[in-house]
Design a protein around this motif. Structure first.
Motif, short mmCIF file in Angstrom:
data_model
loop_
_atom_site.label_atom_id
_atom_site.label_comp_id
_atom_site.label_asym_id
_atom_site.label_seq_id
_atom_site.Cartn_x
_atom_site.Cartn_y
_atom_site.Cartn_z
N VAL A 72 0.83 -1.21 0.00
CA VAL A 72 0.00 0.00 0.00
C VAL A 72 0.86 1.26 0.00
CG1 VAL A 72 -2.00 -1.11 1.04
CG2 VAL A 72 -0.22 -0.16 2.51
N CYS A 73 0.23 2.40 -0.35
CA CYS A 73 1.00 3.62 -0.60
C CYS A 73 1.56 4.25 0.66
CB CYS A 73 0.16 4.63 -1.36
SG CYS A 73 -1.33 5.18 -0.48
N ASN A 74 1.03 3.92 1.84
CA ASN A 74 1.56 4.53 3.07
C ASN A 74 2.61 3.67 3.76
OD1 ASN A 74 0.02 2.55 4.32
ND2 ASN A 74 -1.67 3.93 4.80
N SER A 75 3.08 2.62 3.09
CA SER A 75 4.16 1.82 3.66
C SER A 75 5.49 2.53 3.44
CB SER A 75 4.19 0.42 3.04
OG SER A 75 4.47 0.50 1.66
N MET A 76 6.44 2.27 4.32
CA MET A 76 7.76 2.92 4.25
C MET A 76 8.62 2.29 3.16
SD MET A 76 10.67 3.03 7.26
CE MET A 76 10.58 1.26 7.50
N GLU A 77 9.31 3.14 2.41
CA GLU A 77 10.24 2.65 1.39
C GLU A 77 11.70 2.89 1.77
OE1 GLU A 77 8.93 0.74 -0.46
OE2 GLU A 77 7.10 1.46 -1.41
N THR A 78 11.96 3.93 2.58
CA THR A 78 13.34 4.22 3.00
C THR A 78 13.38 4.52 4.49
OG1 THR A 78 14.00 5.09 0.83
CG2 THR A 78 15.32 5.77 2.73
N LEU A 79 14.30 3.86 5.18
CA LEU A 79 14.54 4.09 6.60
C LEU A 79 15.82 4.91 6.73
CD1 LEU A 79 13.88 3.51 9.60
CD2 LEU A 79 15.20 1.39 9.38
N LEU A 80 15.69 6.12 7.28
CA LEU A 80 16.83 7.00 7.51
C LEU A 80 17.27 6.86 8.97
CD1 LEU A 80 15.34 10.14 5.74
CD2 LEU A 80 17.02 8.56 4.78
N LEU A 81 18.56 6.63 9.19
CA LEU A 81 19.07 6.42 10.54
C LEU A 81 20.17 7.43 10.85
CD1 LEU A 81 19.43 2.52 10.53
CD2 LEU A 81 17.52 3.86 11.42
#
Length: 415
Positions: free
Chosen positions: A254-263
């Motif tokens: 779905v469109c509200n799932s995360m694609e990039t995790l910034l740490l």
């Protein structure tokens, strides 16, 4: 006449009837629809099985098949969502503002239906019911053009819903499905000024951009979801892990799932190994920057093309940043103004993120998966708008209305 013009003309005629109906009459029709989805579920599930089998034969990915799949439980949820829309206030007729002018004119601003809404979307049969319910509740006729992958499902659903409407005050012609799966049917809808009042595209970036760039009918743009979660230096690991796993893996299609995790680099040094193992344990492929791969060598390499991709799959980019400023710059460059999250215990950084990130929904210490009409209390949604005019964010009932000024006088004329 073509199928598109014939069905849009019928919807236009039906809209004049819809405009006269009471809230009670519209709600009664929606309840008939909700009940029919359960009563005729065998018919709908058999059609859905055809779509799923065709999808498997064509090599459709598991995540897209999941978007397409209907089950008795999912149908019940869809039916319940229609009932929830019944319980919501009807925005049509709501008085937004009043004023009595010095010359005695009484001016009233009210919500009114948009008219006929054209909806172009991809392989999610639940959208067919959501769009139909929301449009009819707000007094709008609707012309639906779903993706070819869900054609059998959509035919069955619309047949069931139109039969239910035949028992109600809403004319069945207020709900139309374009069955022509050729690209030409979309192109025709985009130019159907005078019959369609607005078009709402819902799907991937290529579909949305085609509509935005080629339509002469006004468009409410919904956006692709390249969503980010930034874990700041002060972020709690347990909270960050829970939010990140939910945002990526709870339903990646779905469109509200995360694609990039910034740490933040300090958080990454302490916790990226454990976090990466958590994602590997749930079969999420990780693609990372050089700094991330230095810390966890088995992560695959990521580049700008990856950061600009909406995967809708069990794939996640990991990027290590030195501070909040670098995270904000990355989101400005690659984000799609959909949903963005910061995990932090620093109130100042949280406020900066919430204020500076330009997106329809921004989160502090909560998953981006909540950007949803149901979760926001709207009952359902017709899409998530990432534009800035008319509506932004999850679009529920009020977003499907326009306004009209009603002016009452006693013979006044303008000098």
């Amino acid at each position: 006449m073509s199928e598109v013009r014939t069905k849009s003309s019928a919807a236009k005629q039906a809209a004049t009837v819809l405009n006269r109906l009471t809230t009670a009459e519209k709600n009664e029709a929606l309840l008939f629809m909700a009940e029919a989805l359960i009563d005729k579920q065998d018919q709908i599930l058999a059609a859905n099985a055809e779509d799923l089998e065709r999808g498997r034969e064509q090599g459709t990915s598991s995540s897209l098949l999941d978007r397409l799949k209907l089950t008795p439980a999912r149908l019940k949820d869809i039916s319940d969502a229609v009932k929830q829309i019944v319980e919501l206030p009807d925005p049509v007729g709501e008085v937004l503002d009043t004023d009595t002018r010095p010359n005695g004119l009484y001016i009233e601003k009210r919500r009114v239906p948009l008219g006929v809404i054209g909806m172009i979307y991809e392989a999610r049969p639940n959208v067919t019911v959501d769009a139909a319910s929301l449009c009819l509740k707000t007094g709008n006729a609707v012309v639906l053009r779903g993706g070819s992958a869900a054609l059998s499902s959509n035919r069955a659903i619309i047949s069931v819903l139109r039969e239910a409407l035949s028992q109600s005050s809403i004319p069945a012609d207020a709900l139309q499905l374009i069955e022509d799966s050729n690209r030409s049917s979309v192109d025709e809808m985009l130019k159907l000024n005078g019959l369609l009042d607005v078009i709402i595209p819902r799907g991937g970036a290529s579909l949305i951009q085609n509509v935005v760039q080629n339509a002469t009918v006004p468009v409410i743009e919904t956006g692709a979801g390249i969503c980010h979660t930034f874990v700041d230096e002060s972020g709690d690991y347990g909270m960050a892990e829970s939010i990140a796993v939910n945002a990526k893996a709870q339903r990646p299609s779905v469109c509200n799932s995360m694609e990039t995790l910034l740490l933040h680099e300090n958080f990454a040094r302490k916790h990226l190994n454990a976090l990466a193992e958590k994602f590997r344990g749930i079969d999420v492929e990780l693609r990372g920057c050089d700094a991330a791969r230095d810390l966890v060598p088995w992560i695959n390499s990521a580049n700008d093309e990856n950061y600009a991709t909406e995967y809708n799959d069990y794939i996640l980019n990991i990027k290590v940043v030195k501070d909040l400023d670098e995270a904000l710059n990355h989101i400005r460059r690659f984000g799609t103004q959909h949903s963005e999250c910061i995990v932090t215990a620093d109130a100042t950084n949280a406020e900066r993120f919430l204020q500076e990130v330009d997106a329809a929904a921004v989160y502090h210490n909560a998953s981006t998966r909540f950007t949803d009409g149901f979760e926001f209390g709207f009952g359902a949604e017709i899409g998530i708008s990432t534009q800035k005019l008319h509506a932004r964010g999850p679009m529920g009932l009020p977003a499907l209305t326009s306004t009209k000024y009603r002016v009452t006088g006693s013979g006044q004329i303008r000098s």
